[in-house]
Every structure is written in C-alpha cells, then in structure tokens.
Scaffold this motif. Sequence first.
Motif: not given
Length: 189
Positions: A164-188
């Motif tokens: 909402s405040i970033a000067q440069q948009p955050i790409s779908r790839d960056a969002v995906r990478a952050l979620l993948t890292t956060a999810a780690g091994a927690g996926i069922h």
Amino acid sequence: MTPAPRRARRHDPDRKERIVESALAVLARDGVAGITHRAIGEAADVPLGSITYHFATLDDIVQLAFQTHVERLATRFEERLATCEPGADLIECIVSAITDDLAAHPNELAVTYELYGDAVRRAHSKRITQAWMERAEDALAQHFDRATARLLDVVIEGLMVHMSIAQQPISRDAVRALLTTAAGAGIHE
C-alpha cells in the motif's frame, strides 16, 4: 390558513446501506479523523437528518462501516482459500489472494489501515480486527499447521502494508518467494 402541503417522502429502502458505503468512501479518502456527518451525507446524497435517523452517533456509522469492510475482505479471503489445492498450487493460490483480491483495491487498503489505527485506540475496532485475524488464520489453517498459518497471516499483513505504501510495486514473484519461505515445511500434503 391552509397548512403547507407535506413534502412527498422519497422511497429509498437502501439508504442505510448507501450511508455505510459512503462512509467507507470517506474513510478511504479522508480517514477516521476526516469523517463527518456532512462528508458522508454529501457522498451518499442524503440529508443530514437521514444519517442521524439511521445512526445515533458518528461512531456508530464508522463501526458499521468497519464491520462491513472486514466482512467483505474476510469472506473473499476465505472463499479464495477454500478453492486452493495442496502443493505448489496452494502458494500460487495465496499469491492470487494477495495480489488480485487484497492489494488490487487501494481504497480497501486505505480503509484497512484506518481500521488498524482506530483499533489501537478503541476497543470495538480492536474486537473487529481480532475477529478478522482469527478468520484469516482459520482459513490458512485449513492448509497449514496453526503456527505456520499464524506466520503466513503476519507475512500477508506485512505485505499489505508494503504494497500500500511502496514506491515500487512488489512483484508476484517476490510475494511467492516470501510466502514459500514463510510456509517452509508447514504445508499439509
């Protein structure tokens, strides 16, 4: 002396909802600090008396607007996550929930952060926000263990702030990478 003819009442069954929608528009544009009966009345194209007929206080309007906002966003998020498939597609589905459903609506983002700011000061807004966080975590917990669901919810909230405040948009790839890292091994699986 003949009494003046009564003015015909305008049939307006959706007036209360229009007032709430207008309050959301004013919240997005001016924030909680800028919300007034007059601003809402102008946005809704209703007389001030109509607003006070439907709502005892300005705070009542703001709280119903926040509740309406949260119900929409939480339902949209729950519905999106209910369609997510396990595995890598799950992360992609959550990426779409973030980029297509949440971050794609700047006015909704603005109202969300007005709600968060108000929740710091008012117990009612804090309860609305807490219930929303629980719904988001529960939706995520359908696919992840509870700790991972909570972490992902925190990451999603942080992404919303940045988007909402970033000067440069955050790409779908960056969002995906952050979620993948956060999810780690927690996926069922």
